[in-house]
Design an enzyme around this catalytic site. Structure first.
Site, PDB file in Angstrom:
ATOM      1  CG  ASP A 180       2.397  -0.746   3.151  1.00 51.70           C
ATOM      2  OD1 ASP A 180       3.431  -0.769   2.467  1.00 51.70           O
ATOM      3  OD2 ASP A 180       1.486  -1.584   3.028  1.00 51.70           O
ATOM      4  CG  ASP A 220      -0.898  -1.148  -0.142  1.00 52.51           C
ATOM      5  OD1 ASP A 220      -0.420  -2.274  -0.427  1.00 52.51           O
ATOM      6  OD2 ASP A 220      -2.102  -0.983   0.143  1.00 52.51           O
ATOM      7  CG  HIS A 277      -3.654  -1.094  -4.203  1.00 57.76           C
ATOM      8  ND1 HIS A 277      -3.033  -2.311  -4.253  1.00 57.76           N
ATOM      9  CD2 HIS A 277      -3.948  -0.880  -2.884  1.00 57.76           C
ATOM     10  CE1 HIS A 277      -2.949  -2.808  -3.020  1.00 57.76           C
ATOM     11  NE2 HIS A 277      -3.480  -1.960  -2.168  1.00 57.76           N
ATOM     12  CG  HIS A 331      -5.818  -3.683  -6.378  1.00 55.20           C
ATOM     13  ND1 HIS A 331      -5.983  -4.255  -5.139  1.00 55.20           N
ATOM     14  CD2 HIS A 331      -4.738  -4.283  -6.930  1.00 55.20           C
ATOM     15  CE1 HIS A 331      -5.021  -5.151  -4.951  1.00 55.20           C
ATOM     16  NE2 HIS A 331      -4.254  -5.183  -6.022  1.00 55.20           N
ATOM     17  CG  HIS A 376      -6.175   1.100   0.432  1.00 50.57           C
ATOM     18  ND1 HIS A 376      -7.071   0.083   0.202  1.00 50.57           N
ATOM     19  CD2 HIS A 376      -4.950   0.515   0.455  1.00 50.57           C
ATOM     20  CE1 HIS A 376      -6.425  -1.053   0.086  1.00 50.57           C
ATOM     21  NE2 HIS A 376      -5.125  -0.837   0.217  1.00 50.57           N
ATOM     22  CE  LYS A 400       3.315  -3.745   0.928  1.00 50.83           C
ATOM     23  NZ  LYS A 400       1.852  -3.595   1.012  1.00 50.83           N
ATOM     24  CB  CYS A 407       1.385  -4.653   5.072  1.00 52.91           C
ATOM     25  SG  CYS A 407       0.128  -4.598   3.762  1.00 52.91           S
TER      26      CYS A 407
HETATM   27  C1  VGL Z   1      -2.608  -2.960   4.129  1.00 50.70           C
HETATM   28  C2  VGL Z   1      -4.790  -3.567   3.891  1.00 50.70           C
HETATM   29  C3  VGL Z   1      -4.744  -3.307   2.528  1.00 50.70           C
HETATM   30  C4  VGL Z   1      -1.440  -2.757   5.050  1.00 50.70           C
HETATM   31  C5  VGL Z   1      -2.525  -2.695   2.777  1.00 50.70           C
HETATM   32  O1  VGL Z   1      -0.539  -1.965   4.710  1.00 50.70           O
HETATM   33  O2  VGL Z   1      -1.433  -3.388   6.137  1.00 50.70           O
HETATM   34  N1  VGL Z   1      -3.734  -3.401   4.672  1.00 50.70           N
HETATM   35  N2  VGL Z   1      -3.604  -2.868   1.991  1.00 50.70           N
HETATM   36 ZN    ZN Z   2      -3.627  -2.238  -0.028  1.00 49.09          ZN
END
Ligand code: VGL
Ligand code: ZN
Length: 202
Positions: free
Chosen positions: A12, A50, A52, A56, A85, A110, A155
């Site tokens: 990410d 990430d 979404h 979401h 986000h 994801k 993550c």
């Molecule tokens: C993440 C919070 C929400 C991450 C992703 O990449 O750690 N944290 N979505």
């Molecule tokens: Zn996320």
């Protein structure tokens, strides 16, 4: 060069997790040069993204009255409600422009199902819906994974814990990762990773 059984998993490294982004992780962009340098040593490089939909369920904005960073209960357990986000197709969801993406053979997206979050590169947050990454890596003879990226305590940690659970040797390079650290989440994640046999290295 690392043995062909070793994979690098870059979690990410997207605009929204870097300074100026919607869920900025302090120093998130500081790790990019090191990650770019690591890519050349691994025959298998996987990036995660990430990804979404706007509706979401992990977004506080989709829960009337809920504050960002508060907790809610989902069918699969407790869930932090995040600022909106990494919405599919937005600038925030793109990889940071400095991240090398050409060396990666696979990009795993994801968190694309509206009703369920997915921190781990291997499973969604119900811990049972697979992304397919386990099969991809095992099919290619990978037995050891090195994890870097954002965020250490979400993550990256969830991915490392699943990797260990699935029988991979797992190492997190903490110097090439940065944490959100929400209510002690970094200390908790480090304890869990150590207990699961994940190697924490600089
Ligand atoms: C993440 C919070 C929400 C991450 C992703 O990449 O750690 N944290 N979505
Ligand atoms: Zn996320």
């Amino acid at each position: 060069m690392k043995p062909a059984t070793d994979a690098l998993i870059v979690i990410d490294v997207q605009n929204d997790f870097c300074p100026g982004g919607a869920l900025a992780v302090a120093g998130g962009d500081e790790i990019i040069a090191r990650i770019n340098g690591l890519m050349g040593a691994f025959a298998t490089v996987v990036l995660t993204q990430d990804w979404h939909p706007a509706d979401h369920a992990s977004f506080a904005a989709n829960h009337p009255g809920a504050a960002p960073f508060s907790l809610t209960q989902m069918p699969y357990g407790p869930q932090v409600l995040w600022p909106t986000h990494c919405v599919q197709g937005t600038k925030g969801a793109e990889f940071h422009p400095d991240l090398r993406t050409d060396p990666a053979q696979l990009i795993v997206r994801k968190g694309f199902r509206a009703g369920i979050d997915s921190y781990s590169a291997f499973f969604e947050n119900d811990r049972t819906t697979a992304t397919g990454l386990e099969g991809y890596l095992k099919n290619r003879g990978v037995t050891s994974v090195t994890l870097v990226g954002l965020a250490t305590d979400y993550c990256v940690a969830y991915s490392a814990l699943d990797a260990a659970r699935l029988g991979f040797k797992a190492t997190v390079l903490e110097g090439a990762a940065r944490a959100i650290d929400l209510n002690g989440s970094l200390a908790e994640a480090r304890d869990k990773m150590r207990a699961a046999g994940v190697a924490l290295e600089e």
